[in-house]
Design a protein around this motif. Structure first.
Motif, PDB file in Angstrom:
ATOM      1  N   ARG A 155       0.908  -1.322  -0.054  1.00 49.73           N
ATOM      2  CA  ARG A 155       0.023  -0.029  -0.217  1.00 49.73           C
ATOM      3  C   ARG A 155       0.692   1.249  -0.110  1.00 49.73           C
ATOM      4  NH1 ARG A 155      -3.306  -0.378   4.887  1.00 49.73           N
ATOM      5  NH2 ARG A 155      -1.303   0.573   5.838  1.00 49.73           N
ATOM      6  N   PHE A 156       2.130   1.165   0.655  1.00 51.33           N
ATOM      7  CA  PHE A 156       2.828   2.424   0.718  1.00 51.33           C
ATOM      8  C   PHE A 156       3.632   2.697  -0.473  1.00 51.33           C
ATOM      9  CE2 PHE A 156       3.666  -0.325   4.697  1.00 51.33           C
ATOM     10  CZ  PHE A 156       4.510  -1.296   4.068  1.00 51.33           C
ATOM     11  N   TYR A 157       3.666   1.750  -1.349  1.00 52.38           N
ATOM     12  CA  TYR A 157       4.536   1.950  -2.717  1.00 52.38           C
ATOM     13  C   TYR A 157       3.735   3.180  -3.545  1.00 52.38           C
ATOM     14  CZ  TYR A 157       8.690   0.593  -5.610  1.00 52.38           C
ATOM     15  OH  TYR A 157       9.750   0.714  -6.260  1.00 52.38           O
ATOM     16  N   THR A 158       4.321   4.191  -3.776  1.00 55.03           N
ATOM     17  CA  THR A 158       3.617   5.518  -4.090  1.00 55.03           C
ATOM     18  C   THR A 158       3.161   5.233  -5.617  1.00 55.03           C
ATOM     19  OG1 THR A 158       5.409   6.532  -4.940  1.00 55.03           O
ATOM     20  CG2 THR A 158       4.739   6.949  -2.623  1.00 55.03           C
ATOM     21  N   TYR A 159       3.321   4.429  -6.341  1.00 52.01           N
ATOM     22  CA  TYR A 159       2.950   4.464  -7.580  1.00 52.01           C
ATOM     23  C   TYR A 159       1.425   4.093  -7.947  1.00 52.01           C
ATOM     24  CZ  TYR A 159       7.862   4.390  -8.982  1.00 52.01           C
ATOM     25  OH  TYR A 159       9.252   4.764  -9.000  1.00 52.01           O
ATOM     26  N   ASP A 197      -6.863   3.320   8.102  1.00 53.10           N
ATOM     27  CA  ASP A 197      -7.977   4.103   8.400  1.00 53.10           C
ATOM     28  C   ASP A 197      -7.918   5.775   7.654  1.00 53.10           C
ATOM     29  OD1 ASP A 197      -9.369   6.312   9.958  1.00 53.10           O
ATOM     30  OD2 ASP A 197      -8.737   5.488  11.710  1.00 53.10           O
ATOM     31  N   ARG A 198      -9.059   6.200   7.093  1.00 54.84           N
ATOM     32  CA  ARG A 198      -8.986   7.289   6.050  1.00 54.84           C
ATOM     33  C   ARG A 198      -8.371   8.586   6.802  1.00 54.84           C
ATOM     34  NH1 ARG A 198     -12.020   9.050   1.636  1.00 54.84           N
ATOM     35  NH2 ARG A 198     -10.570  10.687   0.512  1.00 54.84           N
ATOM     36  N   ALA A 199      -8.428   8.494   8.124  1.00 55.27           N
ATOM     37  CA  ALA A 199      -7.989   9.753   9.002  1.00 55.27           C
ATOM     38  C   ALA A 199      -6.476   9.665   8.669  1.00 55.27           C
ATOM     39  CB  ALA A 199      -8.350   9.360  10.406  1.00 55.27           C
ATOM     40  N   PHE A 200      -5.786   8.785   8.343  1.00 53.39           N
ATOM     41  CA  PHE A 200      -4.289   8.802   8.077  1.00 53.39           C
ATOM     42  C   PHE A 200      -3.988   8.729   6.530  1.00 53.39           C
ATOM     43  CE2 PHE A 200      -5.169   7.221  12.250  1.00 53.39           C
ATOM     44  CZ  PHE A 200      -4.237   7.686  13.065  1.00 53.39           C
ATOM     45  N   GLY A 205      -0.495   6.124   1.230  1.00 53.91           N
ATOM     46  CA  GLY A 205      -1.768   5.529   1.527  1.00 53.91           C
ATOM     47  C   GLY A 205      -3.063   6.716   1.306  1.00 53.91           C
ATOM     48  N   ARG A 206      -3.603   6.356   0.051  1.00 52.83           N
ATOM     49  CA  ARG A 206      -4.908   7.261  -0.009  1.00 52.83           C
ATOM     50  C   ARG A 206      -6.198   6.858   0.366  1.00 52.83           C
ATOM     51  NH1 ARG A 206      -2.339  12.046  -1.107  1.00 52.83           N
ATOM     52  NH2 ARG A 206      -1.646  12.530  -3.292  1.00 52.83           N
ATOM     53  N   ARG A 207      -6.312   5.380   0.215  1.00 48.41           N
ATOM     54  CA  ARG A 207      -7.566   4.959   0.490  1.00 48.41           C
ATOM     55  C   ARG A 207      -7.500   3.708   1.180  1.00 48.41           C
ATOM     56  NH1 ARG A 207     -11.992   7.948  -1.809  1.00 48.41           N
ATOM     57  NH2 ARG A 207     -13.035   6.493  -0.040  1.00 48.41           N
ATOM     58  N   GLU A 208      -8.719   3.247   1.587  1.00 50.82           N
ATOM     59  CA  GLU A 208      -8.953   1.985   2.320  1.00 50.82           C
ATOM     60  C   GLU A 208      -8.546   0.775   1.963  1.00 50.82           C
ATOM     61  OE1 GLU A 208     -12.241   4.849   3.355  1.00 50.82           O
ATOM     62  OE2 GLU A 208     -10.875   4.288   1.599  1.00 50.82           O
ATOM     63  N   ASP A 379       2.171   5.637  11.850  1.00 47.15           N
ATOM     64  CA  ASP A 379       0.676   5.711  11.561  1.00 47.15           C
ATOM     65  C   ASP A 379       0.401   5.888  10.318  1.00 47.15           C
ATOM     66  OD1 ASP A 379       0.853   5.751  14.507  1.00 47.15           O
ATOM     67  OD2 ASP A 379       0.219   7.753  14.740  1.00 47.15           O
ATOM     68  N   ARG A 380       1.203   6.459   9.473  1.00 50.50           N
ATOM     69  CA  ARG A 380       0.647   6.749   8.043  1.00 50.50           C
ATOM     70  C   ARG A 380       0.978   5.576   7.407  1.00 50.50           C
ATOM     71  NH1 ARG A 380       3.299  11.621   9.184  1.00 50.50           N
ATOM     72  NH2 ARG A 380       4.830  11.109   7.990  1.00 50.50           N
ATOM     73  N   LEU A 381       2.169   4.794   7.709  1.00 52.97           N
ATOM     74  CA  LEU A 381       2.586   3.750   6.866  1.00 52.97           C
ATOM     75  C   LEU A 381       1.744   2.541   7.414  1.00 52.97           C
ATOM     76  CD1 LEU A 381       6.310   3.799   7.551  1.00 52.97           C
ATOM     77  CD2 LEU A 381       5.133   4.054   5.300  1.00 52.97           C
ATOM     78  N   SER A 382       1.229   2.418   8.560  1.00 55.67           N
ATOM     79  CA  SER A 382       0.391   1.320   9.109  1.00 55.67           C
ATOM     80  C   SER A 382      -1.151   1.770   8.855  1.00 55.67           C
ATOM     81  CB  SER A 382       0.710   1.013  10.317  1.00 55.67           C
ATOM     82  OG  SER A 382       0.384   1.987  11.349  1.00 55.67           O
ATOM     83  N   GLY A 383      -1.389   2.937   8.583  1.00 55.89           N
ATOM     84  CA  GLY A 383      -2.660   3.352   8.342  1.00 55.89           C
ATOM     85  C   GLY A 383      -3.786   3.471   9.506  1.00 55.89           C
TER      86      GLY A 383
END
Length: 422
Positions: A155-159, A197-200, A205-208, A379-383
């Motif tokens: 998920r955290f691979y930006t492409y 979690d969309r809050a992060f 990670g844009r979406r769920e 928190d952003r990486l794990s969502g």
């Protein structure tokens, strides 16, 4: 042109097998089986598009979002192949993070320039989204935006978020969008890990979706368009691969590997990345600045106790070796640090996300200097906050992994509708 309800193109002629994309994952054709299918015989979406004479792009000005991974089986770049071909009118290139030709490190791009090899204008998409990116598509004058980039399965691979942002922007700009599929290098069998979690939400990670999504870029595009962009979906077509099966690792495809980013040098890196990239959110090195990024992890003051504690968990398919290394850049640049090297011994049973959590838990228990980055990047990486707060509270690996199972089950159920291969 006929579109199924999921936006998968069905065409005839030389790439008539593309009709299988509308048939869904339950057919032999959708599975990529039959003559020519199997190990070492994978044809990418671009291969099949070119074999059909680019007919689905006929009469249109085409721009392509790509990077060094956009290659043919004989390692020619697809832009260099398409540009001189009169059957397709390629008029622009859009570069993601690291750039179209791949000259930039992590967190960088190449900016706006004219490509010396082709003379084509190259536009920078990195960290651009919404109306700003839609304005770039409009200014380029293209009718259709094509996407062809090799993903790494996390998920955290930006492409994949470049894909998402470009789909959203193409819809805003009134452009058609075409995704040329490539393999998930770590198979498409399982979705693993916490769901965002969309809050992060951020560019990692844009979406769920889950931390290891187990999908190809074409499958993700279909999911994005129907689940997350449903209020304003883009006119979406995808071109499937042939010969790829969900259980195939990258070495089974027969395709050449090009590092999709400077710190993703081999398919082995991708195998561990969806778990060990979590160390970017800690004070430990994730192995940047070594020849084995994300396989080597460590920090000053770490010793043999970490590897021993991790091995004592008897994690499936993996062994942790006590290791010492000196990063040439990034964390601990020029300093000798101790830690572990992740050795995947049986990739069929290896769980990268569970392994990453186990390594975080044992690092905290065996190294007094353990800590998170002050910006709580974890928190952003794990969502979510649960990984950080549960580990800080002394939770073990099973407790942390158990906390996301309900969300993961819901994502797995949603994901099934968009799978194109068996």
């Amino acid at each position: 042109m006929t579109l199924s309800r999921r936006g998968v193109l069905a065409v005839g002629g030389a790439i008539g097998a593309l009709a299988a994309t509308a048939a869904g994952p339950g057919t032999a054709a959708a599975a990529g089986r039959g003559p020519g299918a199997g190990h070492g015989r994978v044809r990418t979406g671009f291969d099949r598009l070119a074999a059909g004479g680019y007919r689905m792009l006929a009469g249109e000005k085409v721009g392509i979002v790509t990077n060094p991974t956009g290659i043919t089986s004989d390692v020619r770049h697809i832009v260099d192949v398409m540009h001189p071909d009169d059957r397709v009118n390629l008029t622009a290139v859009f570069g993601p993070e690291h750039g179209f030709r791949g000259t930039a490190q992590a967190g960088g791009s190449e900016g706006r320039y004219d490509d010396p090899a082709t003379g084509l204008p190259v536009y920078d998409t990195y960290l651009k989204s919404g109306q700003a990116l839609a304005g770039i598509f409009t200014a380029s004058g293209v009718d259709t935006v094509v996407f062809d980039i090799q993903d790494a399965g996390a998920r955290f691979y930006t492409y994949i978020w470049t894909l998402y942002d470009c789909m959203e922007a193409a819809a805003l700009a009134g452009k058609r969008f075409v995704v040329l599929d490539r393999p998930n290098p770590v198979t498409g069998r399982a979705a693993l890990g916490p769901v965002l979690d969309r809050a992060f939400a951020s560019f990692v990670g844009r979406r769920e979706i889950s931390q290891a999504h187990g999908m190809t870029v074409a499958e993700l595009a279909l999911l994005f368009n129907s689940e997350f962009l449903a209020d304003r979906p883009v006119e979406l077509d995808v071109v499937k691969m042939s010969g790829w099966r969900r259980g195939d690792f990258f070495d089974a495809t027969g395709l050449p590997w090009v590092p999709p980013s400077p710190n993703m040098p081999t398919p082995d890196t991708a195998l561990v990345y969806s778990g060990t990239c979590l160390f970017e959110g800690t004070l430990l090195s994730e192995g940047r600045g070594t020849t084995r990024p994300f396989e080597l992890l460590g920090a000053e003051g770490v010793d043999h106790r970490w590897a021993a504690a991790a091995n004592a968990l008897d994690l499936p398919g993996v062994a942790l070796r006590e290791a010492y290394f000196t990063p040439t850049f990034s964390k601990f640049q020029g300093k000798t640090v101790g830690g572990v090297q992740v050795h995947v011994q049986d990739r069929e049973v290896f769980d990268p996300v569970r392994t990453g959590i186990a390594l975080l838990v044992t690092a905290k228990r065996t190294w007094s200097g353990f800590g998170w980055r002050p910006d709580n990047a974890i928190d952003r990486l794990s969502g979510n906050t649960r990984v950080r707060t549960m580990i800080d509270a002394g939770a073990d690996t099973d407790e942390v992994v158990g906390a996301w199972q309900a969300d993961l089950a819901a994502f797995r159920k949603m994901r099934r509708e968009y799978l194109l291969y068996r």
